[in-house]
Structure formats: structure tokens, C-alpha cells
Design an enzyme around this catalytic site. Structure first.
Site, PDB file in Angstrom:
ATOM      1  CG  ASN A  63      54.393 -58.726  64.932  1.00  0.00           C
ATOM      2  OD1 ASN A  63      53.782 -57.786  65.465  1.00  0.00           O
ATOM      3  ND2 ASN A  63      55.025 -58.593  63.763  1.00  0.00           N
ATOM      4  CG  PHE A 108      52.286 -49.599  66.726  1.00  0.00           C
ATOM      5  CD1 PHE A 108      53.104 -50.437  65.991  1.00  0.00           C
ATOM      6  CD2 PHE A 108      51.594 -48.594  66.051  1.00  0.00           C
ATOM      7  CE1 PHE A 108      53.237 -50.284  64.608  1.00  0.00           C
ATOM      8  CE2 PHE A 108      51.722 -48.433  64.674  1.00  0.00           C
ATOM      9  CZ  PHE A 108      52.538 -49.274  63.957  1.00  0.00           C
ATOM     10  CB  SER A 127      52.064 -51.885  61.500  1.00  0.00           C
ATOM     11  OG  SER A 127      51.615 -52.928  62.352  1.00  0.00           O
ATOM     12  CG  ASN A 171      49.941 -56.458  63.775  1.00  0.00           C
ATOM     13  OD1 ASN A 171      49.214 -57.330  63.328  1.00  0.00           O
ATOM     14  ND2 ASN A 171      51.261 -56.551  63.778  1.00  0.00           N
ATOM     15  CB  THR A 172      47.589 -49.941  64.161  1.00  0.00           C
ATOM     16  OG1 THR A 172      48.598 -50.227  65.129  1.00  0.00           O
ATOM     17  CG2 THR A 172      46.790 -48.735  64.616  1.00  0.00           C
ATOM     18  CE  LYS A 203      59.327 -51.435  58.284  1.00  0.00           C
ATOM     19  NZ  LYS A 203      59.874 -51.872  59.599  1.00  0.00           N
ATOM     20  CG  ASN A 216      55.747 -53.025  58.508  1.00  0.00           C
ATOM     21  OD1 ASN A 216      55.897 -53.972  59.267  1.00  0.00           O
ATOM     22  ND2 ASN A 216      55.461 -51.804  58.930  1.00  0.00           N
TER      23      ASN A 216
END
Length: 352
Positions: A114, A118, A181, A183-184, A215, A244
Site C-alpha cells: 500500500n 494517510f 510509514s 508513504n509520507t 510505532k 510497521n
């Protein structure tokens, strides 16, 4: 039955569309009282209850952040048998996330990739929803996972997280700071100790006593994990969530061409299991026994969850296998854990 439904229907749908369809059904469970009937069938046995973070978790097994991003389906997920639900990741400022497609299945690998980014309605909208939920007696333990808003520069991240914590902490049973994450842009850099320490201290103040966890990513080197553990202990955090998603693509059966077509994103599911377990054991070696450690990554069966508990996890979370196992997944886990507990008790009685 579900496996047939998955192969004939869900596997042919866009993964995000399939998620929204299943999510709507789960969200509706409490509406007509159906959820109470379902929960009699799926609810965990009393002996599975766990005391952690000053809370009573009816089962050690819960839903990881990412499935319910805004807190719309907490009650429905609890009625399916999950002992806790971690919503989010929620950001201070509402954002649509990355462009679609952004969710991909690797069916042979029992995995997902993915790059959602967010996507959520923001802290203020979530706070109103969670405030209404907090007034209800029948709900699972509620965790709230917070992250940096994409429009916020990394150098202003502390204030961004601080605002989310201040708005959401009053309605959360525990808070999780997500700095892991992939993805940011720039987010994982916040795991560096010189950035992480002031961030966690600020969120700790804003949380005003709500249990706080951090996390971490599975891609950290072992020494980096150790230093974050030491920081968590020094600051008096209540726990660590490990781990994560990963940016690694090692050990996948998916072809290089398929992975190139999919592109960037965090990998979750079965391929993450080995590293997630390694990080769990590493964390547990470097933190006191009373510190809550939530293990996430690659769990699919009750045996997987029991392995994490035996390795020192206080609680265990899952998400990706929910897609492949279906709505009775938590029930399967809880029944398996109860069976293991009975078997161990019986062995102990025989030895005595």
C-alpha cells in the site's frame, strides 16, 4: 466459504473498492442489533483477557491501524471478536492521500502493498466521532494512531503531532505516534533520535496522561531499534508498536515485472513475519517487562499470535490476513488461543 467468495468476487475487484465494500458491512453490524448476535458467536473467552496500559483487553488480538482510518467501524470490529481496534493513521489536517491505485494484493505471497498516504478526514472530525463512541459502554479498547500531515514541513512536525494529540487524546484509550510509514515523504527520518526525542516529549505533554506508544519500522538496523528502546524507557513511554510495513521486497514469489508495475509502497502480510518477530524479540530484550510491546506484522493463525505472545508481546495486531481470511478471522484466532491456554493448563496439572 469465504475463500470461495474471495476468489470469485473480491479478488476480481480493485483492492480498495473491495475494502470499502467489506468496511460498509462491518460498519453496519451495530446498527440493527445484528452485531450483538454476532458477538455471542465471535467473542473471546474470558480467560484470554489481558491487563495492559492500565486497561483490560478482552483478547490480546486486535486490529492494526490502517483498516479503520477514521473510527467509523470500531464497534463492528469489536463485535467480530477483536479485543482492541487501533484507528488511523489520523493527521491534524484532513488529506485525501496518494493517487489511486494505491493498494495492491500479492495473493500468492499472502501480502499487500500500500501507498495510501494517510488518507483521513483529520483530527477534528475524528474527535467528534470518537467522543460519541467513548460514551458507549459496549466497544473494544480504542487506540488512536497519529501521523504527520503531508502539507506540514518536517521541521514543523512536532507542532503538527502535538495538535493531533491534544485533540484526540481525551477520546483514546491509548495513543500511538507513527513515525514509520514509508508513504509520507520525510516521515521515517523522524525515527532519528535527535528528531524523535523532542517529538515524543511534546506529544507526551499534549496527551496529558493518556498512555503513549511509538510505532517503529522493521527496516531499522538492530542498533537503531535498541536506541529507540532506550529512549522510550528514558522518556517513560508506555510502550512500543513493532512493526510497521517494510520497503523490502526480499523473498517474494511475485515477479520482478509485477513488483515494478506496482511500484513503491509498504509491504505487509506473511513476508513480514520473520523480521517482525526478530524486532519483537530485540525490543523485549531492551525494555522492562512491564513496558507494553504490541507486535504487528505477518500474523495469520492462532499459532502465529501465540508465538508472538511467547516471544514477549503484550498484545498482537493484524490487518493484511483479514483480507484473505475473512470476517471470522478474529473468532478463529480467539478460539485457537483459548485452546492453547486449555492445553497448557492441562499439561501443567499433569506435571503437578
Amino acid at each position: 466459504m469465504y475463500r470461495l467468495l474471495f476468489s470469485l468476487v473480491f479478488a476480481r475487484m480493485d483492492p480498495e473498492q473491495a475494502h470499502h465494500l467489506a468496511f460498509r458491512v462491518i460498519r453496519l453490524l451495530p446498527v440493527f442489533g445484528l452485531g450483538r448476535v454476532v458477538h455471542r458467536f465471535t467473542g473471546p473467552a474470558p480467560e484470554l483477557a489481558v491487563e495492559a496500559l492500565g486497561l483490560r483487553f478482552p483478547s490480546p488480538f486486535g486490529v492494526a491501524a490502517g483498516f479503520d482510518k477514521d473510527g467509523f467501524a470500531v464497534r463492528g470490529l469489536g463485535q467480530l471478536g477483536f479485543g482492541h481496534v487501533e484507528v488511523g493513521t489520523i493527521t491534524a489536517i484532513a488529506q485525501p492521500g496518494n493517487e489511486r491505485p494505491r493498494l495492491f494484493r500479492l495473493v500468492r505471497d499472502r501480502a499487500l502493498i500500500n501507498r495510501m498516504g494517510f488518507n483521513n478526514g483529520g483530527a477534528d472530525a475524528a474527535a467528534g466521532r470518537l467522543a460519541r463512541l467513548a460514551r458507549r459502554r459496549q466497544r473494544p479498547v480504542l487506540g488512536v494512531n497519529i501521523g504527520k500531515s503531508r502539507v506540514t514541513p518536517v521541521e514543523e512536525a512536532v507542532a503538527d503531532y502535538e495538535r493531533s494529540a491534544r485533540v484526540l487524546a481525551p477520546f483514546a484509550d491509548y495513543l500511538v505516534v507513527n513515525v514509520s510509514s514509508p508513504n509520507t515523504p520525510g516521515l521515517r527520518g523522524l525515527q532519528e533520535l535527535d528528531a524523535l526525542a523532542p517529538l515524543l516529549e511534546a506529544v507526551q505533554r499534549a496527551a496529558r496522561g493518556t498512555p503513549l506508544l511509538v510505532k517503529i519500522a522493521p527496516d531499522l538496523a538492530d542498533d537503531e531499534v535498541r536506541r529507540i528502546c532506550e529512549l522510550a524507557v528514558r522518556l517513560g513511554l508506555d510502550g512500543i508498536v513493532a512493526t510497521n510495513t517494510t520497503i523490502s521486497r526480499e523473498g517474494l514469489s511475485a515477479s520482478a515485472a509485477e513488483l515494478e508495475r506496482i511500484g513503491a509502497g509498504g509491504l505487509s502480510g506473511a513476508p513480514l513475519a520473520a523480521r517482525s518477530l526478530e524486532v519483537l524479540r530485540l525490543v523485549r530484550r531492551h525494555v522492562p517487562a512491564e513496558l507494553c510491546v504490541i507486535s504487528v506484522g505477518g500474523v495469520e493463525t492462532a499459532a502465529d499470535v501465540q508465538d508472538r505472545l511467547d516471544a514477549g508481546a503484550t498484545l498482537v495486531q493484524g490487518y493484511s490476513a483479514f483480507i484473505y481470511r475473512g470476517p471470522l478471522w478474529a473468532r478463529e484466532i480467539n478460539r485457537g488461543l483459548a485452546r492453547f491456554a486449555r492445553e497448557r493448563a492441562a499439561r501443567g496439572q499433569r506435571l503437578a
